[in-house]
Design an enzyme around this catalytic site. Structure first.
Site, PDB file in Angstrom:
ATOM      1  N   ASP A  14     -10.371  15.106   8.605  1.00  8.87           N
ATOM      2  CA  ASP A  14     -10.425  14.301   9.831  1.00  8.87           C
ATOM      3  C   ASP A  14     -11.864  14.100  10.305  1.00  8.87           C
ATOM      4  OD1 ASP A  14      -9.408  12.755  11.879  1.00  8.87           O
ATOM      5  OD2 ASP A  14      -9.021  14.455  13.208  1.00  8.87           O
TER       6      ASP A  14
ATOM      7  N   HIS B  77      -9.558  10.037  12.800  1.00 10.86           N
ATOM      8  CA  HIS B  77      -8.463   9.367  13.504  1.00 10.86           C
ATOM      9  C   HIS B  77      -8.942   8.546  14.696  1.00 10.86           C
ATOM     10  CE1 HIS B  77      -8.415  13.031  16.196  1.00 10.86           C
ATOM     11  NE2 HIS B  77      -8.129  12.106  17.090  1.00 10.86           N
TER      12      HIS B  77
ATOM     13  N   SER C 293     -11.430  13.853  21.394  1.00 15.27           N
ATOM     14  CA  SER C 293     -11.442  13.913  19.936  1.00 15.27           C
ATOM     15  C   SER C 293     -12.776  13.424  19.379  1.00 15.27           C
ATOM     16  CB  SER C 293     -10.318  13.059  19.358  1.00 15.27           C
ATOM     17  OG  SER C 293      -9.064  13.622  19.643  1.00 15.27           O
TER      18      SER C 293
END
Length: 485
Positions: free
Chosen positions: A152, A122, A226
């Site tokens: 992911d 992402h 992230s």
């Protein structure tokens, strides 16, 4: 004046107590205050100094896509504004910028000295340009080698003249709840920030991520973290920080990381074939609660209840039925339904899996030859996606309507066509095509294979009504649209 009186009164009480128990007070030692060394508090200084050079900051740029494609009626006329508002389709007054605009910020880490970098999908999804900044402030444009949306993950590659610093990879199977861990990343673009916490739980299943056995921690994770690494106290990477659970939009003490063992299993496949293939039983499952356990004659809730068997799928061929409760797969116990996809997903495709289940209160066994999970939407490479999107004027990717898709979409063998597996941009998005739609005719020509589809798309006319027959939810319909020059 009242405060001194209270102090005197308290002092008098203490004096009275000491008179009554002189011997006890005289021989009582004051309690020692524990020092930092005695309670063995962790020190993350050495970990940060050794590991941080291999952590990178990732920023992405993207050229805004034109969402103003016009919609036409069956007579060739352009539909009025009210139709656009009804269907919620944007119609900008000015063209979008043609220069790349900032898209996202995140973190990553170098796993090989020749430039392979791991991050979250992402963080880089939809990017036209990926910039990687190292600890020495040097910057590189990164190539997207491949990515896996289901877990992911994204694998990047940069070209550097010198050998790059790399992280040490740990063993996520050895971690236990209560262990200290630390994260290094760029929260809110504050680069090279370190936060710490403990492992809260293992093998967590999250909605939409049934194939990842997440590590739950209480390490503060915020936007920008992230894709960054989660370290154990030996300075080894045991996971990739992926997401948080929040009701406020900010960190609330629940963060989740992808175990590094699962990550490297996926990386090997991405390097080899550009995507991640997972095994599939071909069943729909649900959790067994206390009421269901009682109705099925179980002493306690356990296993995964089969609610659906896909016709022609692996489980169907092994004669598993709705109502069966799977309690073990390849000698691994299935304590709850969310465990089953995690175990099945890592079985080599084509292998025979031993399934133990309960049917009508009796234990039974079956051997299932696992297939490949259909509807795999993992990106095979940034280059191939951009190439396909630029060559395909409709801006979609299609796949063969094989038996797995037929079973999933509940279509008979007599249906011929291609299934939409990805939508990038362009007319397809504007006319409302969705993933899972089956295209059987285009511009009055029958479509049987992706090759036929690509050939017809290349020859589509400009500024003229084009018909397309689409099957959605087993219901066929013709739609019309125009392509502008």
């Amino acid at each position: 004046m009242s405060r001194p009186r209270r102090l005197v009164k308290n002092a008098a009480c203490l004096m009275l107590f000491s008179c009554l128990s002189v011997s006890a007070v005289a021989f009582t030692k004051p309690s020692a205050v524990p020092t930092e060394v005695e309670v063995n508090l962790p020190n993350f200084t050495e970990l940060f100094e050794k590991a941080s050079p291999a952590v990178v900051n990732i920023s992405t740029l993207a050229i805004p896509k034109n969402q103003g494609a016009r919609i036409y009626g069956p007579g060739g006329e352009e539909l009025p504004e009210i139709f656009r508002r009804y269907f919620g389709i944007p119609y900008p007054d000015t063209p979008p910028p043609t220069t790349p605009q900032p898209l996202s910020l995140g973190s990553g880490f170098i796993i090989s000295d020749d430039g392979y970098i791991l991050t979250n999908n992402h963080v880089v999804e939809g990017a036209d340009e990926i910039i990687v900044k190292l600890s020495d402030r040097s910057e590189f444009k990164a190539e997207l080698v491949g990515a896996d949306k289901r877990s992911d993950l994204a694998l990047l590659k940069i070209k550097a003249k010198n050998k790059l610093p790399v992280v040490k990879l740990g063993d996520s199977d050895k971690i236990k709840p209560g262990q200290w861990v630390a994260a290094i990343g760029s929260p809110f673009n504050f680069q090279y920030s370190i936060t710490k916490g403990i492992v809260s739980a293992l093998n967590r299943s999250l909605p939409g991520d049934a194939y990842v056995p997440f590590i739950q921690t209480d390490v503060p994770i915020n936007p920008g973290n992230s894709g960054g690494p989660l370290f154990n106290m030996l300075g080894e990477v045991i996971g990739i920080n992926s997401q948080i659970f929040t009701r406020s939009g900010g960190f609330m003490g629940l963060s989740f990381a992808i175990p590094i063992d699962h990550v490297m299993w996926a990386v090997e496949q991405i390097k080899e074939k550009g995507y991640v293939a997972r095994a599939w039983l071909g069943v729909g499952i649900q959790e067994v609660d206390h009421n269901l356990a009682e109705s099925f004659g179980l002493e306690k809730p356990m296993g995964a209840l089969v609610s659906q068997v896909v016709p022609g799928g692996p489980a169907d061929k092994a004669q598993l039925h709705p109502g069966d409760i799977i309690v073990r797969l390849n000698d691994e116990p299935i304590h709850s339904a969310d465990v089953l996809p995690m175990i099945v997903g890592t079985v080599p495709i084509g292998d025979k899996a031993k399934v133990e289940y309960i049917r009508d209160g009796k234990e039974a066994k079956a051997t299932v030859t696992v297939g490949e999970l259909p509807n795999e939407t993992s990106m095979k490479s940034g280059q191939s996606i951009k190439q396909h999107a630029s060559e395909n004027r409709l801006g979609i990717q299609v796949a063969e309507l094989n038996k797995d898709y037929r079973a999933t979409l509940r279509l008979g063998n007599d249906v011929k066509g291609v299934v939409v597996v990805e939508i990038f941009s362009g007319a397809a998005r504007a006319i409302g095509l969705r993933k899972g739609d089956v295209i059987t005719h285009l511009n009055t020509e029958r479509i049987r294979t992706p090759k036929e589809f690509d050939a017809v798309v290349k020859g589509l006319p400009d500024n003229r009504s084009i018909s397309m027959r689409v099957i959605r939810d087993t219901q066929p319909a013709f739609i019309t649209f125009k392509l502008s020059t």
